[in-house]
Design an enzyme around this catalytic site. Sequence first.
Site, PDB file in Angstrom:
ATOM      1  N   LYS A 157       0.883  -1.183   0.000  1.00 37.34           N
ATOM      2  CA  LYS A 157       0.000   0.000   0.000  1.00 37.34           C
ATOM      3  C   LYS A 157       0.907   1.215   0.000  1.00 37.34           C
ATOM      4  O   LYS A 157       2.013   1.174   0.538  1.00 37.34           O
ATOM      5  CB  LYS A 157      -0.888   0.005   1.245  1.00 37.34           C
ATOM      6  CG  LYS A 157      -2.143   0.817   1.093  1.00 37.34           C
ATOM      7  CD  LYS A 157      -3.249   0.000   0.421  1.00 37.34           C
ATOM      8  CE  LYS A 157      -4.429   0.840   0.062  1.00 37.34           C
ATOM      9  NZ  LYS A 157      -5.586   0.018  -0.330  1.00 37.34           N
ATOM     10  N   ASP A 192      -7.014   4.243  -4.582  1.00 37.15           N
ATOM     11  CA  ASP A 192      -7.652   4.112  -3.266  1.00 37.15           C
ATOM     12  C   ASP A 192      -8.244   5.502  -2.981  1.00 37.15           C
ATOM     13  O   ASP A 192      -8.457   6.285  -3.928  1.00 37.15           O
ATOM     14  CB  ASP A 192      -6.639   3.672  -2.192  1.00 37.15           C
ATOM     15  CG  ASP A 192      -7.309   3.182  -0.907  1.00 37.15           C
ATOM     16  OD1 ASP A 192      -7.730   2.021  -0.857  1.00 37.15           O
ATOM     17  OD2 ASP A 192      -7.439   3.976   0.051  1.00 37.15           O
TER      18      ASP A 192
HETATM   19  P1  NDP Z   1     -12.874   7.772  -2.845  1.00 36.17           P
HETATM   20  O1  NDP Z   1     -11.790   8.749  -2.651  1.00 36.17           O
HETATM   21  O2  NDP Z   1     -13.435   7.551  -4.202  1.00 36.17           O
HETATM   22  O3  NDP Z   1     -14.104   8.085  -1.878  1.00 36.17           O
HETATM   23  C1  NDP Z   1     -13.937   8.165  -0.502  1.00 36.17           C
HETATM   24  C2  NDP Z   1     -15.260   8.551   0.127  1.00 36.17           C
HETATM   25  O4  NDP Z   1     -15.148   8.411   1.537  1.00 36.17           O
HETATM   26  C3  NDP Z   1     -15.643   9.990  -0.119  1.00 36.17           C
HETATM   27  O5  NDP Z   1     -17.032  10.105  -0.126  1.00 36.17           O
HETATM   28  C4  NDP Z   1     -15.034  10.700   1.089  1.00 36.17           C
HETATM   29  O6  NDP Z   1     -15.657  11.934   1.421  1.00 36.17           O
HETATM   30  C5  NDP Z   1     -15.274   9.686   2.169  1.00 36.17           C
HETATM   31  N1  NDP Z   1     -14.258   9.819   3.214  1.00 36.17           N
HETATM   32  C6  NDP Z   1     -12.914   9.686   3.069  1.00 36.17           C
HETATM   33  N2  NDP Z   1     -12.292   9.894   4.238  1.00 36.17           N
HETATM   34  C7  NDP Z   1     -13.261  10.175   5.122  1.00 36.17           C
HETATM   35  C8  NDP Z   1     -13.257  10.476   6.503  1.00 36.17           C
HETATM   36  N3  NDP Z   1     -12.106  10.531   7.196  1.00 36.17           N
HETATM   37  N4  NDP Z   1     -14.458  10.690   7.118  1.00 36.17           N
HETATM   38  C9  NDP Z   1     -15.615  10.634   6.415  1.00 36.17           C
HETATM   39  N5  NDP Z   1     -15.678  10.345   5.104  1.00 36.17           N
HETATM   40  C10 NDP Z   1     -14.516  10.106   4.473  1.00 36.17           C
HETATM   41  O7  NDP Z   1     -12.297   6.389  -2.265  1.00 36.17           O
HETATM   42  P2  NDP Z   1     -12.786   4.905  -2.553  1.00 36.17           P
HETATM   43  O8  NDP Z   1     -14.244   4.870  -2.746  1.00 36.17           O
HETATM   44  O9  NDP Z   1     -11.903   4.331  -3.589  1.00 36.17           O
HETATM   45  O10 NDP Z   1     -12.399   4.193  -1.193  1.00 36.17           O
HETATM   46  C11 NDP Z   1     -13.304   4.107  -0.097  1.00 36.17           C
HETATM   47  C12 NDP Z   1     -12.880   2.982   0.809  1.00 36.17           C
HETATM   48  O11 NDP Z   1     -12.864   1.749   0.088  1.00 36.17           O
HETATM   49  C13 NDP Z   1     -11.470   3.119   1.412  1.00 36.17           C
HETATM   50  O12 NDP Z   1     -11.461   2.527   2.690  1.00 36.17           O
HETATM   51  C14 NDP Z   1     -10.615   2.261   0.482  1.00 36.17           C
HETATM   52  O13 NDP Z   1      -9.452   1.805   1.117  1.00 36.17           O
HETATM   53  C15 NDP Z   1     -11.592   1.120   0.215  1.00 36.17           C
HETATM   54  N6  NDP Z   1     -11.331   0.330  -0.993  1.00 36.17           N
HETATM   55  C16 NDP Z   1     -11.207   0.921  -2.217  1.00 36.17           C
HETATM   56  C17 NDP Z   1     -11.001   0.149  -3.327  1.00 36.17           C
HETATM   57  C18 NDP Z   1     -10.957   0.717  -4.693  1.00 36.17           C
HETATM   58  O14 NDP Z   1     -10.890  -0.068  -5.639  1.00 36.17           O
HETATM   59  N7  NDP Z   1     -11.032   2.025  -4.883  1.00 36.17           N
HETATM   60  C19 NDP Z   1     -10.817  -1.312  -3.220  1.00 36.17           C
HETATM   61  C20 NDP Z   1     -11.056  -1.840  -1.892  1.00 36.17           C
HETATM   62  C21 NDP Z   1     -11.274  -1.021  -0.834  1.00 36.17           C
HETATM   63  P3  NDP Z   1     -14.882  13.311   1.107  1.00 36.17           P
HETATM   64  O15 NDP Z   1     -14.872  13.397  -0.392  1.00 36.17           O
HETATM   65  O16 NDP Z   1     -15.680  14.346   1.782  1.00 36.17           O
HETATM   66  O17 NDP Z   1     -13.500  13.140   1.684  1.00 36.17           O
HETATM   67  O1  2IT Z   2      -7.906  -1.743  -0.874  1.00 32.61           O
HETATM   68  C1  2IT Z   2      -7.857  -2.206  -2.028  1.00 32.61           C
HETATM   69  O2  2IT Z   2      -8.030  -3.415  -2.247  1.00 32.61           O
HETATM   70  C2  2IT Z   2      -7.597  -1.294  -3.136  1.00 32.61           C
HETATM   71  N1  2IT Z   2      -7.506  -0.092  -2.931  1.00 32.61           N
HETATM   72  C3  2IT Z   2      -7.417  -1.828  -4.528  1.00 32.61           C
HETATM   73  C4  2IT Z   2      -6.029  -2.343  -4.714  1.00 32.61           C
HETATM   74  C5  2IT Z   2      -5.660  -2.743  -6.127  1.00 32.61           C
HETATM   75  O3  2IT Z   2      -4.475  -3.019  -6.307  1.00 32.61           O
HETATM   76  O4  2IT Z   2      -6.509  -2.781  -7.013  1.00 32.61           O
END
Ligand code: NDP
Ligand code: 2IT
Length: 439
Positions: A118, A158
């Site tokens: 990561k 992420d």
């Molecule tokens: P994005 O940046 O697309 O979206 C994040 C969302 O979460 C936004 O709505 C943001 O609001 C909110 N957010 C972030 N930090 C905070 C906080 N401290 N308090 C409240 N709201 C918060 O990220 P992703 O959707 O890609 O990721 C979301 C989660 O999913 C993370 O935990 C990530 O690790 C996990 N994840 C992502 C994957 C991927 O493929 N993208 C794969 C697997 C897991 P704001 O815009 O106001 O900050």
């Molecule tokens: O938390 C996760 O699994 C991710 N942000 C996606 C990682 C990846 O390599 O696609």
Amino acid sequence: MSFVQRRSAGQEEFHQAVSEVASDVLPWIRNKSEYRDARVLERLTEPDRSLSFRVCWYDDNGELHLNRGYRVQLTNAIGPYKGGLRFHPSVNESVLKFLAFEQTFKNALTGLPLGAAKGGSDFDPKGRSDAEIMRFCQSFMSELYRHIGPDTDIPAGDIGVGAREIGYLYGQYKRIRNECVGVLTGKGLEYGGSALRSEATGYGVVHFTQCLLKQHDLALEGLSVAISGSGNVALHAAEKAIEMGAKVITLSDSGGTIVDRQGLDTEKLAWVTALKTERRGRISEYVDEFDGEYHEGKTPWQVNCDIAMPCATQNEIDNDDARQLIKGGCRVVSEGSNMPTRNDAIHRFIEAGVLFAPAKAANAGGVAMSGLEMSQNAQKRSWSDDELARCLESIMHEIHDRCVEYAPRTENGLINYRYGANIAGFRKVADAMLSFGVC
Ligand code: NDP
Ligand code: 2IT
């Protein structure tokens, strides 16, 4: 835990993630001297390497900014290092070590040959222009490029890193190395990306939830779903849940939560997607456009629902939230974000008979599709949407079944998915490590 607390002093998120896995793995290896004597779990708490570096960039006013970049390469036991990049002011070594640790077991659960890493930066993209984001990404990659490669370490997105950032990062890598290779996943479709990669995490969470419900003779149709976040994972989870006949009643961002008791439909969701991805606005604007309430500074967990799907960030559900959710009739928690639920809240859910789908299983669809993007890049081919959709569904089913294989039923006759995911993920990585001897 004292070993981890001593060696990674002050890294609370990391301690939390290790403690959650250790609470299942330590009892399981008690009679298994091969894992215990080789100290496999302790070895996994010390990353292969953890890099940090300076990232300097100019804002649009010509002012110089200084951030810190990181890449934690935790293990390449079962494949090249693999995991996302996070750009958020809360990023530090503890957060990235917890994410890389979780990634280890998640990637093993996918059944694909993916090690774990990561990375990211404490850079805050909010309010920054495209040109500023581009300069930051270029500067970040000017150091990161020497540590990654298509068979070494393959970063992805992420929080704060989506299609736009991956484009700038890949452009810089290509410029420096003069190579078009699958060194990042989540790329645009025009330059080696995979169909369904951006949808895969959110869709995968819903597929996993459907498997879990079916296993317990339940169905998603008609159930109310409270989703947190409004980013990549949240919006695609909402899309798939609506498609499957569920009623999505909340979304949120770091400012607060919107509640739409009628349920979002595809039109409302398309509006939110444009708000978040094109205009980069705030979720509060929803109630200017549609009926609904906005709860400033609040998370969705006060709202009565059948299913809670945290899809924003870590530690968004604490013990009080768990109590409130259970009181409000919640029967299932499916984790879209990484480590959204505090350990005491997980125990509370499991004890109360709430079906709990842990992130390392439920949100593995994203990294699994990244694995398929790597395969397509290696073959220099692109697979069709239909083929990839079938692959994603079947991988999520297999992850579900791997959890069930190792999971005991709880006293209420329900599957303990947390235990199943931890043991199934650990076992694969541990067996690979034992094959390599001591290293
Ligand atoms: P994005 O940046 O697309 O979206 C994040 C969302 O979460 C936004 O709505 C943001 O609001 C909110 N957010 C972030 N930090 C905070 C906080 N401290 N308090 C409240 N709201 C918060 O990220 P992703 O959707 O890609 O990721 C979301 C989660 O999913 C993370 O935990 C990530 O690790 C996990 N994840 C992502 C994957 C991927 O493929 N993208 C794969 C697997 C897991 P704001 O815009 O106001 O900050
Ligand atoms: O938390 C996760 O699994 C991710 N942000 C996606 C990682 C990846 O390599 O696609």
